[in-house]
Design a protein around this motif. Structure first.
Motif, PDB file in Angstrom:
ATOM      1  N   ILE A   1      55.046  39.377  52.467  1.00 15.85           N
ATOM      2  CA  ILE A   1      55.342  39.462  54.124  1.00 15.85           C
ATOM      3  C   ILE A   1      54.734  41.015  54.358  1.00 15.85           C
ATOM      4  O   ILE A   1      54.033  40.587  55.573  1.00 15.85           O
ATOM      5  N   GLN A   2      55.118  41.674  53.640  1.00 16.19           N
ATOM      6  CA  GLN A   2      54.519  43.033  53.973  1.00 16.19           C
ATOM      7  C   GLN A   2      53.005  43.019  54.141  1.00 16.19           C
ATOM      8  O   GLN A   2      52.422  43.713  54.766  1.00 16.19           O
ATOM      9  N   GLU A   3      52.305  42.501  53.104  1.00 13.95           N
ATOM     10  CA  GLU A   3      50.798  42.596  52.867  1.00 13.95           C
ATOM     11  C   GLU A   3      50.390  41.718  54.447  1.00 13.95           C
ATOM     12  O   GLU A   3      49.369  42.419  54.840  1.00 13.95           O
ATOM     13  N   PHE A   4      51.096  40.903  54.783  1.00 15.11           N
ATOM     14  CA  PHE A   4      50.683  40.173  55.943  1.00 15.11           C
ATOM     15  C   PHE A   4      50.717  41.126  57.118  1.00 15.11           C
ATOM     16  O   PHE A   4      49.760  40.994  58.108  1.00 15.11           O
ATOM     17  N   ILE A   5      51.863  41.790  57.177  1.00 21.33           N
ATOM     18  CA  ILE A   5      51.873  42.826  58.283  1.00 21.33           C
ATOM     19  C   ILE A   5      50.916  43.918  58.244  1.00 21.33           C
ATOM     20  O   ILE A   5      50.565  44.245  59.444  1.00 21.33           O
ATOM     21  N   ARG A   6      50.673  44.213  57.074  1.00 28.64           N
ATOM     22  CA  ARG A   6      49.633  45.194  57.049  1.00 28.64           C
ATOM     23  C   ARG A   6      48.327  45.009  57.301  1.00 28.64           C
ATOM     24  O   ARG A   6      47.652  45.778  57.655  1.00 28.64           O
TER      25      ARG A   6
ATOM     26  N   TYR B   1      63.792  38.926  56.925  1.00 30.85           N
ATOM     27  CA  TYR B   1      63.822  38.098  56.066  1.00 30.85           C
ATOM     28  C   TYR B   1      63.279  38.274  54.813  1.00 30.85           C
ATOM     29  O   TYR B   1      62.398  39.148  54.718  1.00 30.85           O
ATOM     30  N   ASP B   2      64.009  37.855  53.672  1.00 28.73           N
ATOM     31  CA  ASP B   2      63.380  37.974  52.442  1.00 28.73           C
ATOM     32  C   ASP B   2      62.180  37.179  51.877  1.00 28.73           C
ATOM     33  O   ASP B   2      61.602  37.347  51.151  1.00 28.73           O
TER      34      ASP B   2
ATOM     35  N   ARG C   1      53.533  26.937  51.363  1.00 30.77           N
ATOM     36  CA  ARG C   1      53.622  28.176  50.752  1.00 30.77           C
ATOM     37  C   ARG C   1      54.630  29.060  51.151  1.00 30.77           C
ATOM     38  O   ARG C   1      55.208  29.205  52.133  1.00 30.77           O
ATOM     39  N   ALA C   2      55.407  29.630  50.010  1.00 28.86           N
ATOM     40  CA  ALA C   2      56.537  30.583  50.099  1.00 28.86           C
ATOM     41  C   ALA C   2      56.106  31.907  49.768  1.00 28.86           C
ATOM     42  O   ALA C   2      55.362  32.042  48.736  1.00 28.86           O
ATOM     43  N   TYR C   3      56.355  32.826  50.719  1.00 29.83           N
ATOM     44  CA  TYR C   3      56.116  34.236  50.431  1.00 29.83           C
ATOM     45  C   TYR C   3      57.334  35.247  50.477  1.00 29.83           C
ATOM     46  O   TYR C   3      58.122  35.101  51.032  1.00 29.83           O
TER      47      TYR C   3
ATOM     48  N   VAL D   1      43.656  34.902  46.995  1.00 27.23           N
ATOM     49  CA  VAL D   1      42.672  35.843  46.414  1.00 27.23           C
ATOM     50  C   VAL D   1      42.966  37.154  46.396  1.00 27.23           C
ATOM     51  O   VAL D   1      43.252  38.005  45.525  1.00 27.23           O
ATOM     52  N   TYR D   2      43.085  37.394  47.676  1.00 30.35           N
ATOM     53  CA  TYR D   2      43.485  38.857  48.322  1.00 30.35           C
ATOM     54  C   TYR D   2      44.828  39.148  47.638  1.00 30.35           C
ATOM     55  O   TYR D   2      45.011  40.394  47.127  1.00 30.35           O
ATOM     56  N   MET D   3      45.859  38.137  47.662  1.00 31.23           N
ATOM     57  CA  MET D   3      47.211  38.669  47.254  1.00 31.23           C
ATOM     58  C   MET D   3      47.164  38.808  45.632  1.00 31.23           C
ATOM     59  O   MET D   3      47.544  39.952  45.026  1.00 31.23           O
TER      60      MET D   3
END
Lengths: 112, 229
Positions: B159-164, B78-79, B152-154, B176-178
């Motif tokens: 999304i990749q940051e969440f996976i990582r 998904y994008d 929130r829309a990512y 803040v992290y993002m």
């Protein structure tokens, strides 16, 4: 250190040490996790046998009584142990979560 | 763009049908319900209606639910992934606005904010929101008017940051992290309803705990995040 305290320390350290060995044999404890316990009890035995060294060191470090020094070491040891345990719990938590997710995704795939 | 709406649900049997109806009627995006081992019959309700659902066998809280949603979004390519509450507080008609913003490439994360155009009221709940907004401003220099909003829309990068990083939560500290990772965040005005049935995740004592967690996480952990090379 008084004789009574030294005797108590030696006896309890021996009990702790042999409990560790017994639990490892029963495979209720891993060697890697019990090393700190065994090391701790060995240090305790050494401290009660060579109480003169402990007395000298505690005086140099400015402790009122050698017993305080012994207690401080024990508390430090316990804190380290709880910290290590805390890390293990978090690791286990993450692993169970991964499994949880894996099961949910797998179930979803099978339904299709 | 492929859009996934992630609907975490814990004991939402009374709300979930309405929420999914709202989503399917007002948008044409895909959705996934994350049933976080509900004690009521949320699972049965979803199965009866043949909703697209991931059902967790162990309850692990909202963070785990969103993480699973992100995994699903990543796996199915998904994008855009949108975090959307299953308790009927969020309205699906606003989702288009969030998606459009990402499609125009104006930002990586879009927050459905209650206070872009409207003023923030002085209620006890909003004191917490102000405090978090202030700390975010302090650590990143950016103003986020509604940091506690759950809508929130990512985009793919987020999304990749969440996976990582599996320690990321669906909470303000992640914002803040993002930002520290160099992602752009924008807000669009939405309206939210009060919840109709069931209990919220946030209770008085819990919300104090939540605030302390957020403040510590933002100041001591997320604020010293380094950019990817």
């Amino acid at each position: 250190m008084s004789i009574t305290l030294r005797v108590i320390l030696i006896i309890s350290s021996f009990i702790a040490f042999f409990l560790c060995v017994k639990k490892i044999k029963q495979s209720k404890l891993k060697v890697a996790n019990s090393v700190t316990w065994m090391l701790g009890s060995i240090i305790l035995i050494l401290m009660s046998i060579f109480s003169d060294v402990v007395g000298w060191l505690s005086e140099k470090l400015g402790f009122v009584s050698p017993v305080n020094f012994v207690f401080l070491i024990m508390i430090a040891f316990l804190l380290i142990q709880t910290f290590i345990d805390n890390i293990h719990i978090t690791e286990l938590n993450e692993k169970i979560k991964e499994l949880d997710h894996y099961i949910a995704l797998k179930e979803h795939d099978e339904k299709k | 763009m492929k859009v996934l709406i992630i609907i975490p649900a814990y004991n939402e049997a009374q709300n979930i049908e309405k929420t999914v109806k709202d989503v399917t009627e007002n948008t044409n995006y895909d959705y996934i319900i994350i049933n976080d081992c509900s004690k009521d019959n949320t699972k049965e309700v979803c199965e009866k209606n043949n909703f697209n659902m991931l059902s967790l066998p162990i309850n692990y809280g909202l963070t785990s639910g969103i993480q699973l949603g992100m995994k699903y979004a990543y796996k199915n390519n998904y994008d855009i992934a949108i975090q959307f509450d299953g308790d009927g507080q969020h309205q699906a008609k606003y989702l288009k606005k969030l998606v459009e913003k990402i499609e125009n490439n104006s930002a990586d994360i879009i927050i459905g904010s209650r206070f872009v155009e409207k003023k923030k009221p002085f209620s006890t709940r909003m004191i917490g929101s102000r405090l978090i907004a202030f700390i975010i401003k302090l650590t990143t220099g950016k103003t986020i008017k509604d940091p506690t909003s759950g809508m929130r829309a990512y985009n793919k990068r987020a999304i990749q940051e969440f996976i990582r990083n599996m320690s990321l939560t669906p909470e303000p500290d992640t914002l803040v992290y993002m930002m520290k990772k160099g992602l752009k965040i924008e807000e669009v005005q939405v309206e939210m309803k009060d919840r109709e049935f069931g209990e919220s995740y946030l209770k008085p004592l819990k919300s104090i705990q939540y605030m302390i967690n957020m403040i510590f996480s933002i100041i001591f952990i997320r604020a010293i995040t380094r950019k990817n090379k």
